[in-house]
Scaffold this motif. Structure first.
Motif, short mmCIF file in Angstrom:
data_model
loop_
_atom_site.label_atom_id
_atom_site.label_comp_id
_atom_site.label_asym_id
_atom_site.label_seq_id
_atom_site.Cartn_x
_atom_site.Cartn_y
_atom_site.Cartn_z
N THR A 241 -12.06 25.85 20.67
CA THR A 241 -10.83 26.50 21.12
C THR A 241 -11.19 27.56 22.15
O THR A 241 -12.27 28.14 22.08
CB THR A 241 -10.08 27.14 19.95
N ALA A 242 -10.26 27.80 23.09
CA ALA A 242 -10.68 28.65 24.21
C ALA A 242 -9.50 29.30 24.90
O ALA A 242 -8.35 28.87 24.79
CB ALA A 242 -11.46 27.80 25.21
N THR A 243 -9.86 30.36 25.65
CA THR A 243 -8.94 30.95 26.61
C THR A 243 -9.31 30.52 28.02
O THR A 243 -8.58 30.80 28.97
CB THR A 243 -8.98 32.48 26.53
N ASP A 244 -10.45 29.86 28.17
CA ASP A 244 -10.93 29.36 29.47
C ASP A 244 -11.29 27.89 29.30
O ASP A 244 -12.29 27.55 28.67
CB ASP A 244 -12.15 30.18 29.92
N LEU A 245 -10.46 27.00 29.86
CA LEU A 245 -10.65 25.57 29.66
C LEU A 245 -11.95 25.07 30.28
O LEU A 245 -12.64 24.23 29.70
CB LEU A 245 -9.46 24.80 30.23
N THR A 246 -12.30 25.57 31.46
CA THR A 246 -13.53 25.11 32.13
C THR A 246 -14.75 25.40 31.27
O THR A 246 -15.61 24.53 31.09
CB THR A 246 -13.67 25.80 33.50
N LYS A 247 -14.82 26.60 30.73
CA LYS A 247 -15.97 26.95 29.89
C LYS A 247 -15.96 26.17 28.58
O LYS A 247 -17.02 25.83 28.04
CB LYS A 247 -16.01 28.45 29.64
N ALA A 248 -14.78 25.86 28.07
CA ALA A 248 -14.69 25.05 26.85
C ALA A 248 -15.28 23.67 27.08
O ALA A 248 -16.00 23.13 26.23
CB ALA A 248 -13.24 24.94 26.39
N LYS A 249 -15.01 23.08 28.24
CA LYS A 249 -15.57 21.76 28.56
C LYS A 249 -17.08 21.82 28.67
O LYS A 249 -17.79 20.93 28.19
CB LYS A 249 -14.97 21.26 29.88
N ILE A 250 -17.59 22.89 29.28
CA ILE A 250 -19.05 23.04 29.42
C ILE A 250 -19.70 23.17 28.05
O ILE A 250 -20.74 22.55 27.77
CB ILE A 250 -19.37 24.27 30.30
N VAL A 251 -19.10 23.98 27.18
CA VAL A 251 -19.67 24.20 25.85
C VAL A 251 -19.66 22.89 25.06
O VAL A 251 -20.67 22.53 24.41
CB VAL A 251 -18.87 25.29 25.10
N LEU A 252 -18.56 22.16 25.09
CA LEU A 252 -18.49 20.88 24.37
C LEU A 252 -19.52 19.89 24.91
O LEU A 252 -20.22 19.24 24.13
CB LEU A 252 -17.07 20.30 24.49
N ASN A 253 -19.61 19.79 26.23
CA ASN A 253 -20.59 18.88 26.82
C ASN A 253 -22.01 19.25 26.42
O ASN A 253 -22.85 18.37 26.16
CB ASN A 253 -20.47 18.89 28.35
N THR A 254 -22.29 20.54 26.37
CA THR A 254 -23.64 20.98 25.99
C THR A 254 -23.95 20.58 24.55
O THR A 254 -25.04 20.07 24.26
CB THR A 254 -23.76 22.51 26.16
N MET A 255 -23.00 20.81 23.65
CA MET A 255 -23.23 20.48 22.24
C MET A 255 -23.49 18.98 22.05
O MET A 255 -24.44 18.59 21.36
CB MET A 255 -22.02 20.91 21.40
N VAL A 256 -22.66 18.14 22.65
CA VAL A 256 -22.77 16.70 22.38
C VAL A 256 -23.94 16.07 23.12
O VAL A 256 -24.58 15.15 22.60
CB VAL A 256 -21.46 15.97 22.70
N THR A 257 -24.25 16.53 24.33
CA THR A 257 -25.37 15.93 25.06
C THR A 257 -26.71 16.31 24.43
O THR A 257 -27.65 15.52 24.45
CB THR A 257 -25.36 16.35 26.54
N MET A 258 -26.79 17.52 23.90
CA MET A 258 -28.05 17.95 23.29
C MET A 258 -28.34 17.21 21.98
O MET A 258 -29.48 16.85 21.69
CB MET A 258 -28.03 19.46 23.03
N PHE A 259 -27.29 16.93 21.19
CA PHE A 259 -27.53 16.41 19.84
C PHE A 259 -27.12 14.96 19.66
O PHE A 259 -27.34 14.39 18.58
CB PHE A 259 -26.86 17.31 18.81
N SER A 260 -26.60 14.32 20.70
CA SER A 260 -26.36 12.88 20.61
C SER A 260 -27.67 12.11 20.58
O SER A 260 -27.68 10.92 20.26
CB SER A 260 -25.49 12.41 21.78
N VAL A 261 -28.78 12.79 20.87
CA VAL A 261 -30.09 12.15 20.77
C VAL A 261 -30.40 11.74 19.33
O VAL A 261 -31.19 10.82 19.08
CB VAL A 261 -31.18 13.10 21.32
N TYR A 262 -29.76 12.37 18.35
CA TYR A 262 -30.00 12.05 16.94
C TYR A 262 -29.00 11.02 16.40
O TYR A 262 -29.05 10.69 15.22
CB TYR A 262 -29.91 13.33 16.09
#
Length: 580
Positions: A241-262
C-alpha cells in the motif's frame, strides 16, 4: 549509504569461489561497492557491504549474489515474467474510494510454489526492513505486507474504515484489538511506535480484508496474525500500500524479482488484478523490460575513454543491462539497452554511462585535465554577506550561528506574535519540540544566545547572517529562503542609538544613500502591531517603497519570555531585497 549484512561462507559458496578479504574488497571495488565492515555473530563471519542508495536490487543476499555472478560472467541475465493466465482467473483486490483519504494505492503479486530455508526466509524478512528504511521512507511512502496465501481467500478488498470498526489479532499477539486500541498498545513498542504517526490522526485507517472478512493487514503498522508467513509457507501473497504509486511498483518488483529464484518456476510471478473504485483495473507486477537507445558517443564520451560498440555491449551485459548495437548512419551507431525491472535506477543515458564506467574499471580511466577555462566564483549575495560580516566585526560585534529550526512558540508567543499559518513552514514529524518549524526571523536565536550567556560581561554585542524560511505558494516547493542579517545589543541600557548607528553604517557600506526616492529611509512604526518591540521605539527601514527591515528596543515581555534581565535593542534586514 545502506549496508547489507551477508554471511561470508554462504556468500562465497553462492559465488562459487573462496576469496581472501583483500580479494573480496577488490571485487566490491570493481563493481562499485565497498566492504564496510567485517563482524562475527554467533561464530559466523558477517560481511557488511555498502551499496548505492538507489540500487534496491542489491539490498539482499539474493540480489547481491546475482549481480556479482553476472558481473563475473558466471550467469546470464535472468528473464523475468508473469504467469500467462486470463484476467478472470487472477486474484483480485477491490479498492474502496475511502482509501483516497489516507493511503490511496495498492499493488500486489503472488510467489507460487516457493521453497524457503532458514537463511532465505530471514533474507526475505530483512529485505522488507531494508526497503522500508530506504525507498519507502519509513513506511510513509510504501508499506509491504506478506501473507500465507493458503490461509486466506480472494477476492480481497482494500478499505479505509474508522478505527473503532476495525478488529483483529495482530501479528505475534493472541488478543484481538480495535484499530484505536492498537495505536495505544504500540506506543511502547520500540520498533512500531515510530510508524504510528503516519495514520494515527487520520479519521479512517487503511485495512485489507479477504472474502471472509479476515484482516490481512493494517498498513503501514502491522499484519494480521491469521495470515502470518513462516519458513514453511509455499505461496506468498504480497501487497504494497502506498501514497506514491511509482515507488510501490518499484518495491513490489524488487520483492518478487529477488525471491522468485526460489519458486518452482524460476523468475516467474503470478499477477494480481487491482480494481479501483471507478472500475479501472491494472495488473501487477509489470516485469517487462523497457528499451533505451543511447548514442555510443554519449556513453564513451562522457567517461572519456575510447571503446567500440562490441566492448560497450559486453561491459553493459555484465551490469545486467542487456544491450545490442544499432547502426544510425555511416560510422555513427547507438546502443539499444534493455533495462530490466530490477534496475529502476537506470533512467537516462548518464545512468548507462555510469554502469559502463564501473564495468570498464575506474582504475583504467586515465585522468585528464579539463579543457574548461571558466572558473567558479562567489555569488553577489555571498560577497556582500561576507563584507557585512567583516563590517559587523569591525563595529565590535561577535558573530553567532544558530539553528534554522526552532520551536513553534519561539516565533509566536515568545515574541508576542500571533501566527496566522501563512508564514512558517512546519515540520510534519518533528523529533523534538525544539525543532518544530523553520525560523521566520533570526531574533529567537540571538535572544537565546544572550540568555545562555547572561554571565558574560556587558555589553553583549552579537550578530548573525543567515537564512529564514517563509511559505510561498508561487514557489514550486511551496516555500522560499530569504537571506537576513540581524544584530542585538544588550547592556544595562537599551543601546538604541548603537543599533540605529549600525543600520546607517550597513546601508553606507552597501552604497545605499539615505534618500527616500533613490535609497532608503526610516519611518516610525508606532501604531503598527509589532509585539517584539517596545511601543514607540520601532523603526521600519524602507527601500524603494517597501519595508526591508526593522529595528528598535526589544519589548520587556519578550525579554522576560527568554529570561533576559537586561534591556536589548535589535535590528534585522532582509538582505535579499537589495538583489531582486
Amino acid at each position: 549509504m545502506p549496508k547489507v549484512s551477508v554471511g561470508r561462507d554462504r556468500l562465497f559458496e553462492a559465488l562459487g569461489k573462496e576469496y581472501t578479504q583483500e580479494e573480496f574488497e577488490d571485487l566490491c571495488f570493481e563493481f562499485g561497492l565497498e566492504l564496510d565492515d567485517v563482524a562475527t555473530e554467533e561464530d559466523e563471519v558477517i560481511y557488511k557491504v555498502e551499496v548505492a542508495a538507489n540500487r534496491y536490487d542489491l539490498l539482499c543476499f539474493e540480489g547481491l549474489v546475482r549481480a556479482l555472478r553476472i558481473f563475473k560472467e558466471l550467469d546470464q541475465i535472468p528473464k523475468y515474467s508473469v504467469f500467462d493466465i486470463p484476467r478472470e482467473s487472477m486474484l483480485k483486490i477491490h479498492v474502496k474510494p475511502e482509501t483516497a483519504l489516507v493511503r490511496p494505492y495498492v499493488v500486489s503479486a503472488v510467489l507460487r510454489d516457493i521453497t524457503f530455508d532458514q537463511a532465505s526466509y530471514k533474507s526475505f524478512i530483512d529485505l522488507q526492513d531494508m526497503l522500508h528504511q530506504n525507498i519507502c521512507r519509513g513506511r510513509t511512502l510504501v508499506a509491504i505486507g506478506t501473507h500465507d496465501l493458503d490461509t486466506i481467500q480472494g477476492p480481497f478488498t482494500y478499505e479505509a474504515l474508522p478505527p473503532t470498526e476495525i478488529n483483529f489479532v495482530p501479528l505475534k499477539q493472541v488478543k484481538s484489538f480495535r484499530g484505536d486500541e492498537l495505536m495505544k498498545f504500540y506506543e511502547s513498542d520500540m520498533k512500531l511506535k515510530k510508524f504510528l504517526h503516519i495514520i494515527e490522526k487520520s479519521p479512517v485507517f487503511p485495512v485489507i480484508y479477504d472474502c471472509n472478512r479476515t484482516v490481512l493487514s493494517l498498513p503501514p503498522i502491522i499484519n494480521g496474525a491469521h495470515s502470518a508467513i513462516s519458513v514453511h509457507t509455499k505461496n506468498v501473497f504480497i501487497e504494497c500500500t502506498a501514497t506514491d504509486l511509482t515507488k510501490a511498483k518499484i518495491v513490489l518488483n524488487t520483492m518478487v524479482t529477488m525471491f522468485s529464484v526460489y519458486c518452482k518456476r524460476k523468475f516467474e510471478v503470478e499477477p494480481v488484478e487491482v480494481i479501483s473504485s471507478d472500475g479501472h483495473s491494472c495488473v501487477y507486477p509489470d516485469l517487462s523490460a523497457y528499451n533505451m537507445e543511447v548514442p555510443l558517443s554519449k556513453i564513451t564520451g562522457r567517461i572519456g575513454v575510447s571503446a567500440d560498440a562490441n566492448q560497450v555491449i559486453s561491459l553493459l551485459n555484465r551490469m545486467q543491462l542487456l544491450a545490442e548495437k544499432s547502426v544510425l548512419s555511416g560510422d555513427l551507431c547507438s546502443i539499444i539497452v534493455s533495462v530490466p525491472p530490477t534496475r529502476s535506477d537506470v533512467l537516462e543515458a548518464c545512468d548507462v554511462a555510469e554502469d559502463f564506467a564501473i564495468a570498464y574499471g575506474f582504475d583504467n580511466i586515465l585522468a585528464q585535465v579539463s579543457s574548461s577555462t571558466q572558473g567558479g566564483g562567489e555569488q553577489s549575495l555571498s560577497q556582500i554577506s561576507n563584507l557585512i560580516r567583516l563590517e559587523f566585526a569591525m563595529c565590535g560585534f561577535t558573530e553567532v550561528l544558530t539553528w534554522i529550526l526552532c520551536s513553534y512558540k519561539d516565533i509566536t508567543s515568545m515574541l508576542n506574535k500571533k501566527d496566522n499559518n501563512s508564514t512558517s513552514v512546519k515540520i510534519s514529524n518533528p523529533r523534538s519540540a525544539d525543532f518544530e518549524v523553520s525560523r521566520t526571523t533570526l531574533m529567537p536565536g540571538l535572544l537565546k544566545t544572550v540568555r545562555e550567556n547572561n554571565h558574560h560581561p556587558k555589553p553583549i554585542k552579537i550578530f548573525e547572517v543567515g537564512d529564514v524560511v517563509l511559505l510561498n505558494e508561487m514557489n514550486d516547493v511551496g516555500a522560499r529562503n530569504r537571506h537576513h542579517l540581524a544584530a542585538l545589543f544588550c547592556d544595562d541600557h537599551s543601546g538604541f542609538e548603537v543599533i540605529h548607528g549600525l543600520v546607517q553604517r550597513i546601508m553606507e557600506v552597501m552604497d545605499i544613500p539615505c534618500d527616500s526616492d533613490s535609497g532608503y529611509c526610516i519611518k516610525d512604526s508606532d501604531g503598527v502591531e509589532e509585539g517584539e518591540f517596545l511601543p514607540g521605539s520601532k523603526g521600519s527601514i524602507i527601500h524603494k517603497g517597501e519595508s526591508v527591515g526593522s529595528f528598535g528596543i526589544v519589548h520587556p515581555e519578550v525579554l522576560g519570555n527568554f529570561k533576559i534581565s537586561f534591556p536589548c535593542s535589535y535590528m534585522e534586514i532582509d538582505l535579499q531585497c537589495f538583489f531582486n
